[in-house]
Design a protein around this motif. Structure first.
Motif, PDB file in Angstrom:
ATOM      1  N   CYS A 120       9.514   2.880   1.689  1.00 25.99           N
ATOM      2  CA  CYS A 120       9.274   3.553   2.468  1.00 25.99           C
ATOM      3  C   CYS A 120       9.976   2.916   3.869  1.00 25.99           C
ATOM      4  O   CYS A 120      10.528   1.892   3.943  1.00 25.99           O
ATOM      5  CB  CYS A 120       7.654   3.779   3.068  1.00 25.99           C
ATOM      6  SG  CYS A 120       7.135   2.215   3.795  1.00 25.99           S
ATOM      7  N   CYS A 140       8.605  -0.327   5.151  1.00 27.22           N
ATOM      8  CA  CYS A 140       8.955  -1.670   4.298  1.00 27.22           C
ATOM      9  C   CYS A 140      10.144  -1.884   4.403  1.00 27.22           C
ATOM     10  O   CYS A 140      10.514  -3.355   4.166  1.00 27.22           O
ATOM     11  CB  CYS A 140       8.120  -1.507   2.984  1.00 27.22           C
ATOM     12  SG  CYS A 140       6.155  -1.257   2.971  1.00 27.22           S
ATOM     13  N   CYS A 167       6.683   3.945  -2.421  1.00 31.00           N
ATOM     14  CA  CYS A 167       7.210   2.729  -1.924  1.00 31.00           C
ATOM     15  C   CYS A 167       6.758   1.946  -2.918  1.00 31.00           C
ATOM     16  O   CYS A 167       5.437   1.918  -3.146  1.00 31.00           O
ATOM     17  CB  CYS A 167       6.842   2.574  -0.279  1.00 31.00           C
ATOM     18  SG  CYS A 167       6.981   0.914   0.124  1.00 31.00           S
ATOM     19  N   CYS A 178       3.962  -0.458  -0.635  1.00 30.47           N
ATOM     20  CA  CYS A 178       2.810   0.132  -0.240  1.00 30.47           C
ATOM     21  C   CYS A 178       2.323   1.407  -0.707  1.00 30.47           C
ATOM     22  O   CYS A 178       1.289   2.053  -0.325  1.00 30.47           O
ATOM     23  CB  CYS A 178       2.889   0.228   1.407  1.00 30.47           C
ATOM     24  SG  CYS A 178       3.980   1.621   1.898  1.00 30.47           S
TER      25      CYS A 178
HETATM   26 ZN   LIG Z   1       5.908   0.885   2.400  1.00 30.03          ZN
END
Ligand SMILES: [Zn+2]
Length: 427
Positions: free
Chosen positions: A22, A25, A94, A97
């Protein structure tokens, strides 16, 4: 190096080829570059530039489409461009996460704010437990791609939560001596808090006798002495809305001794105090309520101070009123003063405390003695000596367990009628 030039763009390309990330991140992996922007903006900027560069390469040579093919499902922005060249594809979540970090941060902010709103505090620190699953996956990428520009997810969470606590609850961050430590568990999305103890440095004076430091109860639950220092400091407990109060004094005098002069140092510890916004005036007000005990507020201190006052080597000055079996003369007292100038005294643990303490021999020094005959049987002494010397035993000798003693020197029985500590001097 692939076809894409430049460290950030080429590294990001390598990473995104393998791992979907994402914006936040990805941005965190390059946190050292660029100032005054969030990791979300940083990650988004890298992705945009990357896609623009790929778009340029594809426009020059359609063979470059395979580059877009590699990262298409892992980049999750600019759907028009992706759709144009790759058709409709399902973006992957992601790797670090699972696209949950934004929600996680919002949820944690709510929990932390709720928790902190229960107390009246001034400062805080946030700590995030190590080794969460997200952190492990992040470290995997960092070591695989040998990144040196990253910020840890723990640090980002601490910063994001910290900013909100400051604006929403009005607490200030404080790393060394915070009022409260907020502990965040990223796996369980759990928030725990620990309020640090409050320490208040005071001095106490006992203007009467039979006053203990803490409350003493007999086995029947009856107070052994009517008054204790603890009684006078106890209102602080409700003032600070604390769960418990502890007294740490720089030594202790006998219950029947007055504590005069400038008093004895005492640190009052308040545990789990839910209100730390108490002013010095409120403390002074709460402490002023006994005729026989004076508590002098000094200042708020840190935890290390308790150890410091306990370890301090103190000299004591005592005043004693002593009754003699035989009549005494001023000449005899003058020679006693000479005899006990700078004299080391050997003391076995006094009979009166043997039940509570180990039977050992210790050595303490008497620096000087001043004496005055009130009448031939009644003498007033001033004794300056090391802290920890049993001064009553120095006078009566405790059946020979303390030697030399005044009684031994004068060759007659002596009885201590009154004992006052008139000064405690830091050595
Ligand atoms: Zn992430």
């Amino acid at each position: 190096m692939n076809e894409l030039e430049g460290y950030i763009v080429s590294k990001s390309f390598e990473i995104l080829r393998k791992y979907p990330l994402c914006d936040r991140c990805l941005g965190r992996l390059f946190a050292r570059y660029g100032l005054g922007m969030s990791n979300v903006v940083r990650g988004r900027a890298i992705k945009v530039l990357l896609l623009m560069e790929l778009h340029r390469l594809i426009s020059n040579n359609v063979k470059n489409l395979n580059l877009l093919n590699d990262i298409g499902p892992n980049i999750n922005i600019m759907p028009q461009l992706i759709n144009k060249y790759l058709g409709s594809i399902q973006p992957r979540k992601c790797y670090i996460c699972s696209d949950r970090l934004e929600d996680i941060i919002v949820e944690l902010i709510g929990k932390v704010v709720d928790e902190l709103s229960r107390f009246k505090l001034k400062t805080f620190v946030i700590s995030v437990l190590k080794n969460s699953e997200m952190e492990k996956r992040e470290l995997e990428i960092i070591s695989e791609f040998k990144l040196d520009s990253w910020e840890s997810i723990r640090r980002e969470i601490k910063r994001e939560l910290g900013k909100k606590v400051k604006t929403l609850v009005g607490l200030e961050p404080e790393f060394k001596h915070p009022d409260i430590v907020v502990m965040v568990d990223l796996d369980k999305l759990d928030v725990k808090t620990v309020i640090t103890p409050t320490y208040i440095l005071c001095r106490y004076l006992k203007l009467g006798r039979n006053i203990s430091q803490v409350k003493w109860f007999t086995s029947d639950g009856v107070r052994k002495y009517p008054l204790a220092i603890e009684d006078v400091v106890e209102p602080l407990k409700s003032l600070f809305n604390a769960e418990d109060i502890r007294l740490h004094a720089a030594g202790r005098e006998d219950v029947d001794a007055r504590m005069l002069g400038s008093g004895r140092q005492l640190v009052v510890e308040l545990r789990n105090a839910k209100n730390k916004t108490v002013s010095v005036d409120e403390v002074l007000k709460a402490l002023s309520n006994s005729e026989l005990i004076l508590i002098l507020f000094d200042r708020f201190v840190e935890s290390g101070y308790v150890r410091e006052i306990k370890l301090k080597n103190m000299l004591k000055v005592y005043r004693l009123l002593v009754l003699s079996e035989k009549p005494l003369t001023t000449d005899l007292l003058r020679s006693l003063e000479r005899e006990f100038t700078n004299r080391v005294i050997s003391q076995r643990t006094p009979t009166r405390v043997l039940r509570r303490r180990k039977d050992i021999v210790r050595f303490r020094r008497v620096y000087n003695v001043k004496s005055r005959l009130v009448n031939e049987y009644l003498i007033e002494f001033l004794v300056k000596c090391d802290g920890g010397l049993y001064v009553k035993e120095l006078v009566h000798g405790d059946g020979g367990r303390t030697t030399p003693s005044f009684s031994e020197f004068l060759g007659c029985g002596l009885k201590v009628l009154e004992l006052d500590v008139i000064d405690v001097i830091s050595n």
